[in-house]
Structures are given as C-alpha cells and as structure tokens.
Design an enzyme around this catalytic site. Structure first.
Site, PDB file in Angstrom:
ATOM      1  N   ASP A  82      31.533  27.825  33.843  1.00  0.00           N
ATOM      2  CA  ASP A  82      30.449  28.263  32.957  1.00  0.00           C
ATOM      3  C   ASP A  82      29.966  29.651  33.385  1.00  0.00           C
ATOM      4  OD1 ASP A  82      28.524  28.103  30.950  1.00  0.00           O
ATOM      5  OD2 ASP A  82      27.088  27.019  32.204  1.00  0.00           O
ATOM      6  N   ASN A 230      26.167  23.335  25.175  1.00  0.00           N
ATOM      7  CA  ASN A 230      25.925  23.346  26.616  1.00  0.00           C
ATOM      8  C   ASN A 230      24.567  22.750  26.951  1.00  0.00           C
ATOM      9  OD1 ASN A 230      28.310  24.792  26.641  1.00  0.00           O
ATOM     10  ND2 ASN A 230      27.548  26.371  28.031  1.00  0.00           N
TER      11      ASN A 230
END
Length: 285
Positions: A82, A230
């Site tokens: 990420d 997310n």
C-alpha cells in the site's frame, strides 16, 4: 503461499460490479481478524501492508504470517504493498513475494507520475505482479505522509484515461473527496466525477480513505464502478475501542491474550460488515 495477482481479483469485481476490500495489516491480530471475516463470508480479500507496517512488523514476519494465514485457505488472497513511495521499496516487496504493489507518485507532476508508474509496471508485469497507481491527491495522513486539505486535488477524468493508456496499470486509485485517517466533518464524494472516470477507462477503480464513509456512499461508489476499497482506520479504531473497554472493566488485567483476542474478534466483525457493504461476500471462486 497461495497468493493470486490482485488484477485477477479486481477483474472479476469489475466485470460483476462489486468491490473487494483492501484491508491493512498492522500486526498478527489484524491479519487473523481479516482472514477470519473474509473466510466466513467466502469473500476474496486483498491483504495490504504499508511501508510503515513493514518497518514495524519486519518483512520476514510479514511474509511468514501471510504464508501461515493463506496456506490452507480456499478464498483468493492477494498481498499488496500500500502506497509504495519509490521504485526501490517496490522491488523489495516484489522480491519478497508480494503479488501486487502500489506506486504512489501522485505528488509528482503528471508526466513524472506516468514515467515512474510505467517503470514499475514494466518490472512488475515481467514477474506476474499487479500494479495499482494513483492520480489526483488524497488528503489526510497515511503513515508518515500527510497531505493538507488545501493541497488535495480531484482526479481529472481525461487525465485518467491518458494515464492508464500510457502506463498499463491494473488498477487506478482516484481522488473524489475521500481522505486518509479520521474525518473531521462529513465527506462529500463526487460521484459524477467517478462515473465519468469509470466510463472513460473501463477498468478497476480504487477508493482510498474509505474509513468513515457511510455504507450508503460506499454502495453508491460500488454502483458507479469502484472495485477496491481501502480500509485501515476503521479497524484500528474498533480494535483500540475494544481494548479500552476491557481495561475499563478490568484495569488490573495484564495477559495480552485477554485483550488482543477480543480486539481481533472486533476486527473480524468489522471486516464482515465491510464485505457485505461492498458485495464481495460469496464471490470467492
């Protein structure tokens, strides 16, 4: 380790109009809670590790924990970096065994973002690793990186089309009004912009900063083409709230299993809640 490329997971979501959670790992309990929730609802899942989390946990521990979590699972699982900040850190994750990476060059000028993203895509695709990139700047704080609200920029639909054609990324994170971290007010999402972008690029779209976004807005986002959402802060908050609750009731408690275990259960419950909102339950192939 039974990991799949994130592109495989997101293409199915793109074709069937649902979204898959990109759920961040902060420690063992987070990983266990995420897998418990996803397996119970038969949902594909994208396990995410930020650069800060990798520094905290250690790369070897990340890989060994994920291997333990996935070796007997029957759901599709991707391991995703990420917000990768540079080419070198991304290559370390690819060499370690990540099945997907993100290059976040959104703070760079458009042409430089394209150039760096294209370089990452070429290297990653050569070894079957998926790539997510970001266009537009999402406000808030992610690990050590903070973007002030005044510096956040929405994604331009025409630039999005040019960007994906030039880079060949597998998924594009866009800015439509979300923010990382805790929201100070009620976020207003630009669904019209999302709709324009999705129709122009016709590929998986990613929504960052989804913690704190209402279920109704998340469902609308999925309707207009978001395929990856997310979530990190929501899980941190429910874990911490549960631990605080336990210590309020039992201030002399010292066995970490007695508070980390319930914290893990709280994460699993929140994971199931998000999965149902995103529509990925029973989508595992």
């Amino acid at each position: 380790m039974n990991l799949v490329p994130m592109a495989d997971i997101l293409q199915d979501a793109h074709q069937k109009t649902y979204a898959v959670g990109g759920f961040n790992i902060n420690n063992m309990e987070f990983l266990q809670g995420i897998m418990m929730g996803a397996e119970e609802l038969n949902s594909p899942v994208i396990l995410q590790a930020s650069e800060g989390a990798i520094r905290y946990i250690g790369m070897d521990y990340v890989m060994q924990m994920v291997e333990a979590a996935t070796k007997n699972t029957e759901i599709p699982v991707a391991l995703h970096l990420d917000h990768g900040s540079d080419f070198e850190s991304i290559m370390k994750c690819i060499r370690a065994g990540f099945s997907s990476v993100m290059i976040d060059a959104s703070k760079l000028p458009f042409a430089e973002n394209i150039a760096l993203t294209k370089k990452v895509v070429e290297a990653a695709h050569n070894v079957g690793v998926s790539v997510e990139a970001e266009l537009g700047t999402i406000g808030g704080t992610e690990d050590d990186h903070t973007v002030a609200e005044k510096d956040a920029m929405y994604t331009d639909p025409d630039q999005a089309k040019e960007f994906i054609e030039a880079t060949g990324v597998d998924a594009l994170a866009i800015a439509i009004g979300t923010a990382h971290g805790v929201y100070e007010g009620e976020p207003e999402l630009d669904f019209e912009r999302l709709d324009k972008i999705k129709k122009l690029i016709e590929m998986p779209v990613v929504l960052h900063g989804a913690s704190g976004i209402s279920a109704a807005d998340l469902k609308t986002g999925v309707k207009y083409g978001v395929n990856k959402v997310n979530v990190n802060t929501d899980f941190q908050q429910v874990f911490t709230a549960k631990v605080k609750e336990i210590f309020t009731e039992k201030p002399k408690l010292y066995d970490p299993r007695k508070y980390c275990g319930p914290g893990r259960e709280a994460i699993a419950a929140k994971v199931k809640e998000k999965i149902k909102i995103l529509g990925s339950d029973n989508q595992a192939w």
